[in-house]
Structures are given as structure tokens and as C-alpha cells.
Design a protein around this motif. Structure first.
Motif, PDB file in Angstrom:
ATOM      1  N   MET A   1       0.829  -1.207   0.000  1.00  0.00           N
ATOM      2  CA  MET A   1       0.000   0.000   0.000  1.00  0.00           C
ATOM      3  C   MET A   1       0.858   1.250   0.000  1.00  0.00           C
ATOM      4  O   MET A   1       0.537   2.230  -0.666  1.00  0.00           O
ATOM      5  CB  MET A   1      -0.933  -0.011   1.206  1.00  0.00           C
TER       6      MET A   1
ATOM      7  N   ARG B   1       1.948   1.741  -3.462  1.00  0.00           N
ATOM      8  CA  ARG B   1       0.877   2.211  -4.327  1.00  0.00           C
ATOM      9  C   ARG B   1       0.564   3.686  -4.094  1.00  0.00           C
ATOM     10  O   ARG B   1       0.350   4.452  -5.026  1.00  0.00           O
ATOM     11  CB  ARG B   1      -0.410   1.401  -4.078  1.00  0.00           C
ATOM     12  N   ARG B   2       0.507   4.083  -2.826  1.00  0.00           N
ATOM     13  CA  ARG B   2       0.070   5.435  -2.501  1.00  0.00           C
ATOM     14  C   ARG B   2       1.211   6.422  -2.372  1.00  0.00           C
ATOM     15  O   ARG B   2       0.985   7.610  -2.211  1.00  0.00           O
ATOM     16  CB  ARG B   2      -0.658   5.436  -1.151  1.00  0.00           C
ATOM     17  N   LYS B   3       2.417   5.895  -2.358  1.00  0.00           N
ATOM     18  CA  LYS B   3       3.609   6.717  -2.137  1.00  0.00           C
ATOM     19  C   LYS B   3       3.545   7.463  -0.800  1.00  0.00           C
ATOM     20  O   LYS B   3       4.106   8.539  -0.655  1.00  0.00           O
ATOM     21  CB  LYS B   3       3.796   7.747  -3.270  1.00  0.00           C
ATOM     22  N   SER B   4       2.796   6.941   0.147  1.00  0.00           N
ATOM     23  CA  SER B   4       2.829   7.528   1.492  1.00  0.00           C
ATOM     24  C   SER B   4       2.362   6.483   2.499  1.00  0.00           C
ATOM     25  O   SER B   4       1.944   5.390   2.120  1.00  0.00           O
ATOM     26  CB  SER B   4       1.943   8.764   1.573  1.00  0.00           C
TER      27      SER B   4
ATOM     28  N   PRO C   1       0.360   4.211   4.646  1.00  0.00           N
ATOM     29  CA  PRO C   1      -1.046   3.801   4.612  1.00  0.00           C
ATOM     30  C   PRO C   1      -1.707   4.153   5.941  1.00  0.00           C
ATOM     31  O   PRO C   1      -1.113   3.968   6.997  1.00  0.00           O
ATOM     32  CB  PRO C   1      -0.987   2.287   4.417  1.00  0.00           C
TER      33      PRO C   1
ATOM     34  N   SER D   1      -5.456   3.891   6.385  1.00  0.00           N
ATOM     35  CA  SER D   1      -6.883   3.618   6.450  1.00  0.00           C
ATOM     36  C   SER D   1      -7.199   2.996   7.798  1.00  0.00           C
ATOM     37  O   SER D   1      -6.334   2.419   8.462  1.00  0.00           O
ATOM     38  CB  SER D   1      -7.287   2.672   5.330  1.00  0.00           C
TER      39      SER D   1
ATOM     40  N   ARG E   1      -9.854  13.706   5.074  1.00  0.00           N
ATOM     41  CA  ARG E   1      -9.859  12.872   6.266  1.00  0.00           C
ATOM     42  C   ARG E   1     -10.426  13.629   7.458  1.00  0.00           C
ATOM     43  O   ARG E   1     -10.586  13.085   8.516  1.00  0.00           O
ATOM     44  CB  ARG E   1      -8.453  12.386   6.575  1.00  0.00           C
TER      45      ARG E   1
END
Ligand code: HDD
Ligand code: HEM
Ligand code: HEM
Lengths: 334, 449
Positions: free
Chosen positions: B340, B343-346, B348, B350, B442
Motif C-alpha cells: 500500500m 501504491r500510494r507513495k505515502s 497507509p 486507512s 480525512r
């Protein structure tokens, strides 16, 4: 040429000396925490905590070094001591555990008075008990009552240490540690009144040291005849005892005259000489009268490797220690 | 409880307690150093606060580690004098080296903790690095000594006495390399996950707190990398066991029969009476494959060995299952996080991911306790595998129940205080937020708390 067995037991003595001079003073600090009194009670305790904080963990490693050297280089001696002195050593360990934890917990728990006092009390009471038990163990080793016979519980596990001589050594150790701590604290203190507090404590404990030294010597007659004999009759004993006396008197004079740096040197030399006097009297025994450094030594290859490890380790250790003390103990006193 | 059982219980309890603080002593200095290094690089004050916070926790843990370790070095003699008499000359060496590692560790920890404004920033970071290195070194040395108990080398046995001893060869024993790597990884994985769990928990309540984000990122990186490598190193250890300690391996796997193409058993409860492991899921050829990398290999079962050298099979098997399950779950969480993050370059963040990290946080410490149970109980009845029985090593002292109960009570008390103090630290953790970055989707969840 000294044999390697003697060299390594010498290294153990060096390590024990550092433990007494550094770790011992930490215990002594705890004693003065317990006996903090007068209007500067709180300031006394703060000074003690500040002085011990950065160094106590390093200081107590000297004891661990003595233990690992003993079990590596003289395994049967370690086995014999740990077996016969199971009870006092276990009690000493309980003291070490509670003392170190309480000291740290006090620093990191709430700063309210009751919480601080609760941890402080555990810290200071265990600081009083632990050195006595350490001294009891040392006294028992010298007494000649550890015989490696385990059939009768009382004879094997109780009578080697439950006797006047070991306890006299225990209280002697306590007096020495309290004395050292008070002398060192005169140099740590930054205000005059606090310094005076510890000066008086140092003088009082110097008197206690004198009394206990005499008691140990007298009790040794029956309590540790082998040690007493060599302390009385060896060629080295009078030069050694008189230089110890010179430093003892020197320390008292220096305290009296408020020459605190001189007092520190004299006090440290006095304690070191007392230890080495004991070491010399004990030579070559590790446990009087059966176990010597020669009949319990590990095979030569182990001793050689330990010796090299000691040299390499010291090359790492002493510069680091110097750095530690320079960072924290520099430029305190006048 | 007889005296031998009391001695074993006291040793096991002391070690199980010490290891928690010891792994903290190995891994937290590394994390502090990373945080401090990030501070020097980015000048982001949050990293400095983080390093200082972690240092406080480390100080508490380290002190308890130091005193419980001191107890252990005496207990070797208080409980097992005959073992030390026999083996001191052979394996004293790593303990002596460990002594010097303790010195550098304690000295530079003193400088690290109390020297923030007494030494230069670089000297300070260097002190931290030395603490991290010497912590790792002490773990390595002591585990080498333990590995020697599992695969003793460096002497010849004549009439039950060791001759021609060679302490260096003893340190190079076959289990040493595998065990030390596995232990170091275990320390980083367990502490990394434990710390990550704490910060994930706080992030769940305070989603934009930069302090916890930085902390979570560092702890997850340290813990995650190690958790992914851990099964590989565990597999190497398993192969070592197959060669040198087949009885332990058989007990771990609940393998009673000697079999070609042995299956891997998952779960199940080994029964020594009927010599079976019912209720387990069997993966055909699995064990042969894992232990020898050959599906046809013969795995020796317990039946090949006399009953009196069997360890308590059920305990060893269950402990092994616990370790592997925990290890698999941690590796999975770590891989998900890595995927993750890539994928997100930061980081995760969630909700379900943070919850998973919280759930995984005790697993490493559980795996460590379980793993040591496998190693130590799996070696029984030997204290030195094949050479000396535990019963021969114990002290003649009687009434050992008393020190066992006393130390247990003291350690329970200390553990409670440590948890309470750390919880207090955590509860006071700082609130640091980023500059408003425009529309932050968020924010709504944040309002939720
Ligand atoms: C974070 C902790 C942790 C994790 C995730 C794992 N282990 Fe482990 N394991 C340990 C922590 C540990 C340990 C507590 O550190 C032990 C005890 C002795 C040792 O050296 O490491 C151990 C011992 C140990 C042994 C016994 C060695 C011996 O008795 O000599 C084996 C065969 C494995 N492990 C195998 C594994 C496998 C296949 C894992 C796959 C997931 C695994 N371990 C995950
Ligand atoms: C019989 C086994 C063991 C003995 C005798 C032992 C002994 C000790 C001692 C005496 C200390 C105190 C050092 C100090 O004052 O700084 C200590 C601390 C430490 N031990 Fe152990 N230990 C044992 C098992 C382990 C194991 C299995 C590990 C593996 C990780 C370990 C790692 C450490 C570390 C890293 C420290 C320093 C950090 C801290 O105090 O928290 N020890 N140990
Ligand atoms: C690396 C350092 C270690 C050393 C040198 C060491 C040494 C010993 C010794 C001498 C014994 C007693 C004799 C025996 O039962 O075989 C023992 C037992 C035991 N140790 Fe360790 N140990 C180490 C690490 C650990 C750790 C970290 C744990 C953590 C849980 C552990 C768990 C146990 C258990 C459960 C026993 C009792 C086994 C039994 O009697 O069934 N050991 N260990």
C-alpha cells in the motif's frame, strides 16, 4: 613473571575496586537519601539523584564483570560460592532489582511528593541492605566456613554466612560506601550549605569506618583465622596498613580543612587499599580454605583468551568511561 | 513442586521476563537513532520530540533490563552450579565479551539520555548508534552461549569430563549463526510492531497527528522489514535442527513415526501415550520439503529415540505453532503495508489498516516467548544437548520454591509498574498537526472522535 591465573584474579580485583569506588558510592548515595535531614532535605535528595542518574548503570556493570570473570576463569569457585551463599546472594539480588527499578521509576513517575517519597523509600532502604549483603558474602568467602559439603542444610547453606564476622564485614562495607558517597557529594554540591551537610556526613561516616575496621579485625581472630594470620604476619602488611592509615587520616584532615579534592583522592585511595589488603590476605584463596586460584583455574587456553578479551575490552572501556565522566562530572566544584 | 521443577521454573520465568526488556534494549535505540537522524536531516522538530519520547521509554525499559540481567548472571550459579562448573571454561568467553558490550551500552546510554545539551548533536547521535550496536552485540554474545547448549562443540568428552577445550570453536557452534540472526530479527520485529501498534492506536483517535505518523512510519519500517525476513531465517534454523537436534524437530512437528515424505502438521495436540498428533491438518510432504528441501527426504520421528530423551512434546509443538502463526501474520501485515505504501507513495492510514497494526502489535513478543519455549523446553531433558542432563546441573540447595515465588511476585509487580509508567507517557504524547493542506478529506473522520 606473574602466572596468568594471578593476572586474571588481579583483573578481578581491579574490577571489584572500581565497583567499590563507583558502584559503592551509588549505594552510599542511597544511604544519604534515607538519612536526608534538616531544612535542605529535598535539596540533598535532588543532588544525590542528579549525581547518580547518568552513571549508575555503567557503575554496576563492574559487578557483572567480576561475576563473568569468576565463572569463566575459575568455574569451581563460582559454583562453590553460588551454592553455599544461595540465601544471602538471592537477598542481595532482590535488593539490586528493587533499588535499580525504584530509582528509575522515581525519575519517571509523577513528581508529586507522595509518589516520589514512596519510590525514594524503596530506593534508599535497599541501598542500605544490599551492600551489607554483599559484604556478608565477601566475609563468608574469607571465613573458611564454606566447605563444599551439602548434606546438612544448616551447615551447608546457613552457617557459612550467619555469623558475626561476615556481618561485621557487611557493615564495614556499608560504612565505607556511605563515606565515599558523602566525600564525593561535597564536590558535586554547588551551594555552600549543601556542601557543609555532606562534609559533616563524611566526617561522621569516617568515624564509623574506623570503628567497623577495628571490629572486623578483632572478629577475624575467630571468624576468619587465615585472613587474620596473613594480615598480622605477612611482610607486606605493615607498609600496607600504614599507608591505609595515612590516607584515612589525610581524608579526615582534608575534610576538616575543606580541601575537598584532596579528600576525594584520599578517601578513594583508602578504600582501594583496604580492598587490596583484603585481596592480598586472601591470596591465593578464592574460597578459604579449599579453593585457590590455582586449583580452580580453567584450562590455559581459556585464561589466555580471557586475558586478550580483557585487554581489548579495556581499550574500548577506559576511553569511553573517561568520556562519560568528563561529560557529566567536569567542573562541578570550585 | 520439587526443587528441580522450581529451579527450572525460576530460570524460565526470569528469562521470559528479561527477554522483553532485552529486546527493547536492542531495538529501541535503533529507532531513536533513526528519528534523531531524520531530525538532523529535515530539521523537523517533531522528529526530535519523537527521539526524546522514545528515549524516555527506553530509559525505563533499560533499567529493568539491566537489573533483571544481573539477576540472571547470578542465577546461572545459584540454580545451575554444576552446569557452570562443567561449562564455564568453555562458554564463559561470550559472556565475558558480553560484559564489555554492556559497558559500552550503559555508558553511551547515560550520555544519550542525560547529554542532550552537553554534547554536540552529532556526538549525541553517535552515542545512540553505539548503544544500538552494543545492544545488538550483547544479544549476539548471549545467544551464542545458548546456541552452544543446543549444539555443544569445542571440547572432547573423556569419562564425562571435557578435555582439549577450545572456546573459539565453542563460539562457532553450528546453531550460533542461525540463532543469532533469528534473535536479532526477532528483537527488531517484535519491538517495531509493539511500538507501531501503540502509535497506530493513537492515530485511530487522532488521525492527523504528525507525531504519531512519523513514529508509525519508523516503527513499521524497522518491524516490517524484519518480520518479512524472519520466516526465511526460521527456515534456516529448521534445517539446522534437522541435522543436529532431530528430537527437538520431531517434537516441534508432532512427528512420532520415522517417515519418508513426512507431512507438515498444522495445529493438533500431540499425545505421547498413543504416539499420534490428532486434530492436525496435514500438508503432504511439507515437513520433508521444509526441513531438507526434498519431498522424499526421511524425517526421523520420536519413535527412533528412547522415551527418556523426549522433551514434553505437546508444549514444544504448540509453542512452535504459536510462533509460526504469529510470524506469518506479522509478515502478512508487513507485506500489505509495503504494497500500500508503494501504491500510494505515502504511509497507509486507512482505518482497517491501523486496526490491523494494533491487532498485530503483541504478536512479536508472543512469538519470542513461544520461540524460546521451543528452544529451551525442546532441549529437555538436557541442559547441554546430549552431554549433561538438567537434573545433574541443579543446585543441592533445597526450598527453591521460595525464591521462585518471591521473584515471580517481584517481577509481576515490576511489570505492572512499567506498564503503568509507559501508559502514562503514551497518554501525554504530543499533539502536532501539519499546516492546513487545503481540502483534507480525512477531516470528517477526525471529527468523529
Ligand atoms: C518475532 C519473533 C519471531 C518470529 C516472528 C518467528 N520466530 Fe522463530 N524464534 C524466535 C522468534 C521468532 C526466538 C524467540 O527468537 C527463537 C528462540 C531461540 C532463538 O534463537 O530464536 C526462535 C526459535 C526458532 C526455532 C528453534 C531454534 C532452536 O531451537 O534452535 C525455529 C525452528 C524457528 N524459530 C523457526 C521459525 C519460523 C519457521 C518462523 C516463521 C514464521 C519463525 N520462527 C518466526
Ligand atoms: C542466561 C541468559 C542471560 C544472562 C545471564 C543475561 C545477562 C544480562 C545482564 C547482566 C544484563 C545487564 C547489563 C547492563 O547492566 O547493562 C543484561 C542486559 C541485556 N541483555 Fe541479557 N542476559 C541473558 C539473556 C539475554 C537474551 C536471551 C538476550 C537476547 C536478546 C539478552 C540481551 C540483553 C540486552 C540487549 C541487554 C541490555 C539492554 C537492557 O538492559 O535492556 N539477554 N543481560
Ligand atoms: C540466550 C540466553 C539463554 C541461556 C544461556 C539460557 C539458559 C538456560 C538454562 C541454563 C536453563 C536451565 C536448564 C534447562 O532447563 O535446560 C534454561 C531453561 C529455560 N529457559 Fe533458557 N536460556 C536462555 C534464553 C531463554 C529465553 C530468552 C527464554 C524465554 C522464554 C528461555 C526460556 C527457558 C525455559 C522455558 C526454560 C525451562 C525449560 C525446562 O526446564 O523445561 N530461555 N535456560
Amino acid at each position: 613473571m606473574l602466572s596468568i591465573d594471578a593476572l586474571i584474579s588481579g583483573a578481578m580485583m581491579v574490577s571489584l575496586t572500581f565497583y567499590a569506588l563507583l558502584g559503592g558510592a551509588d549505594f552510599g548515595g542511597g544511604v544519604w537519601d534515607l538519612f536526608a535531614s534538616g531544612s535542605r532535605k529535598r535539596a540533598q535528595r535532588e543532588l544525590i539523584a542528579e549525581a547518580i542518574g547518568p552513571v549508575w548503570e555503567a557503575n554496576h556493570v563492574w559487578l557483572i564483570l567480576v561475576v563473568v570473570l569468576l565463572f569463566t576463569a575459575f568455574p569451581p569457585a563460582f559454583a562453590g560460592i553460588a551454592t553455599a551463599l544461595h540465601i544471602p546472594l538471592t537477598l542481595m539480588l532482590i535488593g539490586i532489582v528493587l533499588r535499580g527499578s525504584a530509582f528509575t521509576f522515581r525519575s519517571y513517575d509523577r513528581k508529586t511528593d507522595d509518589v516520589q517519597r514512596r519510590w525514594g523509600r524503596v530506593f534508599s532502604i535497599t541501598s542500605l541492605i544490599t551492600p551489607v549483603l554483599l559484604g556478608v558474602a565477601v566475609g563468608a568467602i574469607s571465613s573458611g566456613r564454606i566447605r563444599g559439603e551439602y548434606s546438612d542444610f544448616a551447615a551447608a547453606f546457613v552457617s557459612p554466612w550467619l555469623a558475626p564476622f561476615p556481618f561485621a564485614v557487611g557493615f564495614f562495607a556499608l560504612a565505607l560506601f556511605a563515606f565515599l558517597a558523602a566525600v564525593y557529594l561535597t564536590l558535586e554540591a554547588r551551594d555552600e550549605a549543601l556542601r557543609e551537610d555532606f562534609r559533616l556526613r563524611a566526617l561522621a561516616s569516617a568515624a564509623a569506618v574506623g570503628v567497623m575496621a577495628l571490629a572486623v579485625f578483632l572478629l577475624a581472630e575467630n571468624g576468619a583465622p587465615v585472613i587474620r594470620h596473613s594480615l598480622t604476619w605477612s611482610w607486606w602488611t605493615w607498609p600496607l596498613q600504614s599507608s591505609t592509615a595515612v590516607f584515612a587520616v589525610g581524608a579526615i584532615y582534608a575534610l576538616w580543612a575543606r580541601k575537598f579534592r584532596l579528600a576525594r583522592i584520599c578517601a578513594a585511595a583508602q578504600v582501594a587499599l583496604i580492598l587490596w589488603g583484603w585481596g592480598a590476605a586472601q591470596y591465593p584463596y578464592l574460597i578459604v580454605p579449599d579453593v585457590t586460584i590455582y586449583n580452580s583455574a580453567a584450562p590455559a587456553i581459556t585464561l589466555r583468551l580471557v586475558w586478550w578479551a580483557l585487554l581489548a575490552g579495556s581499550a574500548l572501556l577506559f576511553p569511553s568511561l573517561y568520556y562519560l565522566f568528563r561529560v557529566f562530572k567536569r567542573g562541578r566544584a570550585t | 513442586m520439587d526443587d528441580l521443577l522450581a529451579a527450572r521454573s525460576q530460570m524460565a520465568m526470569s528469562l521470559a521476563f528479561h527477554i522483553i526488556f532485552a529486546v527493547a534494549g536492542v531495538a529501541t535505540p535503533l529507532m531513536m537513532c533513526i528519528a534523531e537522524w531524520r531530525w538532523l536531516r529535515t530539521r523537523d522538530e517533531t522528529y526530535l520530540t519523537l527521539a526524546k519520547r522514545w528515549a524516555k521509554g527506553t530509559a525505563i525499559l533499560f533499567a529493568v533490563g539491566a537489573v533483571s540481567g544481573t539477576v540472571l548472571s547470578f542465577e546461572l550459579g545459584l540454580l545451575w552450579p554444576e552446569f557452570m562448573r562443567w561449562a564455564g571454561a568453555i562458554i564463559g568467553m561470550p559472556f565475558s565479551l558480553e560484559g564489555f558490550a554492556f559497558f559500552t551500552e550503559a555508558i553511551f546510554l547515560g550520555i544519550y539520555l542525560y547529554g542532550w545539551d552537553r554534547v554536540s548533536p552529532l556526538a549525541h547521535l553517535a552515542a545512540g548508534a553505539i548503544v544500538a550496536l552494543s545492544g545488538a552485540a550483547s544479544a549476539v554474545f548471549v545467544v551464542i552461549a545458548n546456541a552452544w547448549m543446543n549444539t555443544p562443540t569445542g571440547f572432547r568428552l573423556i569419562d564425562g569430563k571435557p578435555v582439549d577445550i577450545d572456546p573459539i570453536a565453542a563460539m562457532m557452534n553450528p546453531a550460533a549463526l542461525g540463532q543469532t540472526i533469528h534473535m536479532l530479527l526477532a528483537a527488531y520485529a517484535a519491538v517495531g510492531f509493539a511500538v507501531a501498534g501503540i502509535h497506530a492506536f493513537l492515530l485511530l483517535r487522532d488521525r492527523r497527528n504528525i507525531f504519531h505518523r512519523h513514529a508509525l512510519a519508523i516503527a513499521l519500517a524497522v518491524g516490517g522489514v524484519s518480520a518479512v525476513l524472519q520466516p526465511v531465517s526460521g527456515d534456516l534454523l529448521g534445517q539446522m535442527l534437522a541435522r543436529y537436534q532431530p528430537v527437538k524437530l520431531a517434537a516441534m512437528e508432532g512427528q512420532f513415526k520415522t517417515e519418508q515424505g513426512a507431512p507438515l502438521r498444522i495445529g493438533g495436540l500431540p499425545d505421547e501415550e498413543s504416539a499420534t498428533t490428532p486434530h492436525s491438518i496435514e500438508i503432504p510432504y511439507g515437513l520433508s520439503l521444509l526441513a531438507f528441501h526434498d519431498p522424499k527426504a526421511v524425517v526421523r520421528g520420536l519413535e527412533d529415540f528412547p522415551r527418556d530423551v523426549w522433551p514434553p512434546v505437546a508444549i514444544v509443538h504448540i509453542a512452535f505453532q504459536v510462533m509460526v502463526t504469529a510470524g506469518a501474520a506479522m509478515a502478512l501485515v508487513a507485506l500489505c503495508a509495503a504494497y500500500m505504501a508503494w501504491r500510494r507513495k505515502s504511509l497507509p492510514d486507512s482505518r482497517w489498516f491501523l486496526r490491523a497494526v494494533v491487532a498485530a502489535s503483541p504478536l512479536g513478543l508472543i512469538a519470542i516467548e513461544a520461540g524460546w519455549t521451543v528452544t529451551e523446553v525442546g532441549r529437555q531433558p538436557w541442559i547441554i544437548q546430549g552431554v549433561m542432563r538438567t537434573a545433574q546441573a541443579v543446585t543441592p540447595m533445597t526450598g527453591l520454591k521460595i525464591p521462585f515465588v518471591t521473584f515471580t511476585l517481584i517481577y509481576i509487580f515490576l511489570a505492572a509498574v512499567v506498564v503503568w509508567l509507559l501508559a502514562r507517557q503514551v497518554a501525554e504524547s504530543p499533539r502536532v498537526y501539519a499546516e492546513p493542506e487545503g481540502a483534507d478529506n480525512r477531516g470528517r473522520e477526525y471529527a468523529f472522535d
